[in-house]
Scaffold this motif. Structure first.
Motif, short mmCIF file in Angstrom:
data_model
loop_
_atom_site.label_atom_id
_atom_site.label_comp_id
_atom_site.label_asym_id
_atom_site.label_seq_id
_atom_site.Cartn_x
_atom_site.Cartn_y
_atom_site.Cartn_z
N ARG A 181 0.83 -1.21 0.00
CA ARG A 181 0.00 0.00 0.00
C ARG A 181 0.86 1.26 0.00
NH1 ARG A 181 -5.58 -0.93 1.72
NH2 ARG A 181 -5.82 -3.17 2.10
N ARG A 182 1.94 1.23 0.75
CA ARG A 182 2.83 2.40 0.79
C ARG A 182 3.55 2.61 -0.53
NH1 ARG A 182 5.26 2.62 6.98
NH2 ARG A 182 3.22 2.77 7.95
N ILE A 183 3.93 1.52 -1.17
CA ILE A 183 4.56 1.63 -2.49
C ILE A 183 3.59 2.22 -3.49
CG2 ILE A 183 5.42 0.27 -4.45
CD1 ILE A 183 6.79 -1.57 -2.36
N ILE A 184 2.35 1.74 -3.47
CA ILE A 184 1.33 2.26 -4.37
C ILE A 184 1.12 3.76 -4.13
CG2 ILE A 184 -1.17 2.22 -4.85
CD1 ILE A 184 -0.97 -0.87 -4.42
N GLU A 185 1.07 4.16 -2.87
CA GLU A 185 0.86 5.57 -2.54
C GLU A 185 2.06 6.41 -3.00
OE1 GLU A 185 -0.89 9.00 -1.47
OE2 GLU A 185 -1.83 7.03 -1.57
N GLN A 186 3.26 5.90 -2.82
CA GLN A 186 4.45 6.64 -3.26
C GLN A 186 4.45 6.80 -4.78
OE1 GLN A 186 8.20 5.02 -1.94
NE2 GLN A 186 9.37 6.64 -2.92
N LYS A 187 4.10 5.74 -5.50
CA LYS A 187 4.02 5.83 -6.96
C LYS A 187 2.96 6.83 -7.39
CE LYS A 187 5.76 1.25 -8.14
NZ LYS A 187 5.45 -0.04 -8.79
N ARG A 188 1.85 6.85 -6.68
CA ARG A 188 0.77 7.79 -6.98
C ARG A 188 1.26 9.23 -6.77
NH1 ARG A 188 -3.22 5.80 -3.77
NH2 ARG A 188 -3.93 4.48 -5.46
N GLU A 189 1.97 9.46 -5.67
CA GLU A 189 2.49 10.80 -5.40
C GLU A 189 3.50 11.22 -6.46
OE1 GLU A 189 4.00 10.50 -1.41
OE2 GLU A 189 2.00 10.43 -0.53
N GLU A 190 4.35 10.29 -6.90
CA GLU A 190 5.32 10.60 -7.95
C GLU A 190 4.61 10.92 -9.27
OE1 GLU A 190 8.03 7.29 -8.08
OE2 GLU A 190 8.94 7.82 -6.16
N LEU A 191 3.56 10.19 -9.57
CA LEU A 191 2.80 10.44 -10.79
C LEU A 191 2.15 11.83 -10.75
CD1 LEU A 191 1.65 9.47 -13.49
CD2 LEU A 191 -0.22 8.39 -12.21
N VAL A 192 1.58 12.19 -9.62
CA VAL A 192 0.96 13.51 -9.47
C VAL A 192 2.02 14.60 -9.65
CG1 VAL A 192 -0.14 15.08 -7.81
CG2 VAL A 192 -0.99 12.75 -8.07
N ALA A 193 3.19 14.40 -9.05
CA ALA A 193 4.26 15.40 -9.18
C ALA A 193 4.70 15.52 -10.64
CB ALA A 193 5.45 15.02 -8.30
N ASP A 194 4.82 14.40 -11.34
CA ASP A 194 5.19 14.44 -12.76
C ASP A 194 4.13 15.15 -13.58
OD1 ASP A 194 7.53 13.05 -12.23
OD2 ASP A 194 6.77 11.11 -12.94
N MET A 195 2.86 14.89 -13.27
CA MET A 195 1.78 15.53 -14.00
C MET A 195 1.77 17.04 -13.75
SD MET A 195 -1.18 12.64 -13.41
CE MET A 195 -2.48 13.67 -14.02
N GLU A 196 2.00 17.44 -12.51
CA GLU A 196 2.04 18.87 -12.19
C GLU A 196 3.21 19.54 -12.90
OE1 GLU A 196 2.15 18.88 -7.93
OE2 GLU A 196 -0.03 18.68 -7.76
N GLU A 197 4.36 18.87 -12.95
CA GLU A 197 5.52 19.41 -13.65
C GLU A 197 5.24 19.57 -15.14
OE1 GLU A 197 10.07 18.01 -14.63
OE2 GLU A 197 9.15 17.31 -12.77
N SER A 198 4.59 18.57 -15.72
CA SER A 198 4.24 18.64 -17.14
C SER A 198 3.26 19.76 -17.42
CB SER A 198 3.65 17.30 -17.61
OG SER A 198 4.60 16.28 -17.50
N LEU A 199 2.29 19.93 -16.55
CA LEU A 199 1.31 20.99 -16.72
C LEU A 199 1.97 22.37 -16.63
CD1 LEU A 199 -1.63 21.77 -17.15
CD2 LEU A 199 -1.98 21.59 -14.67
N GLN A 200 2.89 22.53 -15.70
CA GLN A 200 3.61 23.80 -15.59
C GLN A 200 4.44 24.06 -16.84
OE1 GLN A 200 5.90 23.70 -11.98
NE2 GLN A 200 4.10 23.82 -10.65
N ALA A 201 5.10 23.03 -17.36
CA ALA A 201 5.90 23.18 -18.57
C ALA A 201 5.00 23.56 -19.74
CB ALA A 201 6.67 21.90 -18.87
N TYR A 202 3.81 22.97 -19.82
CA TYR A 202 2.87 23.29 -20.89
C TYR A 202 2.43 24.74 -20.78
CZ TYR A 202 -1.35 23.37 -23.70
OH TYR A 202 -2.31 23.71 -24.61
N ARG A 203 2.11 25.17 -19.57
CA ARG A 203 1.67 26.56 -19.36
C ARG A 203 2.75 27.57 -19.71
NH1 ARG A 203 -1.44 25.27 -13.74
NH2 ARG A 203 -3.43 24.68 -14.67
N LYS A 204 4.02 27.18 -19.51
CA LYS A 204 5.14 28.06 -19.85
C LYS A 204 5.49 28.00 -21.33
CE LYS A 204 7.48 27.60 -15.39
NZ LYS A 204 8.68 27.05 -14.73
N GLY A 205 4.82 27.13 -22.06
CA GLY A 205 5.09 26.99 -23.48
C GLY A 205 6.32 26.16 -23.79
#
Length: 78
Positions: A34-58
């Motif tokens: 369960r902790r591994i799944i949660e950590q992977k989920r948190e990493e995925l969210v961080a990656d998605m947020e980083e991608s969204l910021q990069a998209y917004r910056k063009g």
């Protein structure tokens, strides 16, 4: 030297887990999974947020595979 100590610590951990009753080992596995799944989920969210910021910056673009191939072809010719 540190690697040997780490292996020793890891081996001690394995031996400690093996000394637990079967039910406790199953509970431990469930907790760890369960902790591994949660950590992977948190990493995925961080990656998605980083991608969204990069998209917004063009910094990234959205397109089709054909668009990508065309851009790569243009880069190779430049």
């Amino acid at each position: 030297m540190a690697e040997a100590a780490a292996k020793s610590d890891f081996q001690e951990l394995i031996e400690s887990v093996e000394a637990l009753p079967l039910d406790d080992r199953e509970i431990l596995m469930d907790i760890i999974n369960r902790r591994i799944i949660e950590q992977k989920r948190e990493e995925l969210v961080a990656d998605m947020e980083e991608s969204l910021q990069a998209y917004r910056k063009g910094e990234i673009r959205i397109g089709t595979v054909d668009d990508l191939l065309r851009d790569l072809d243009e880069d190779l010719r430049a």
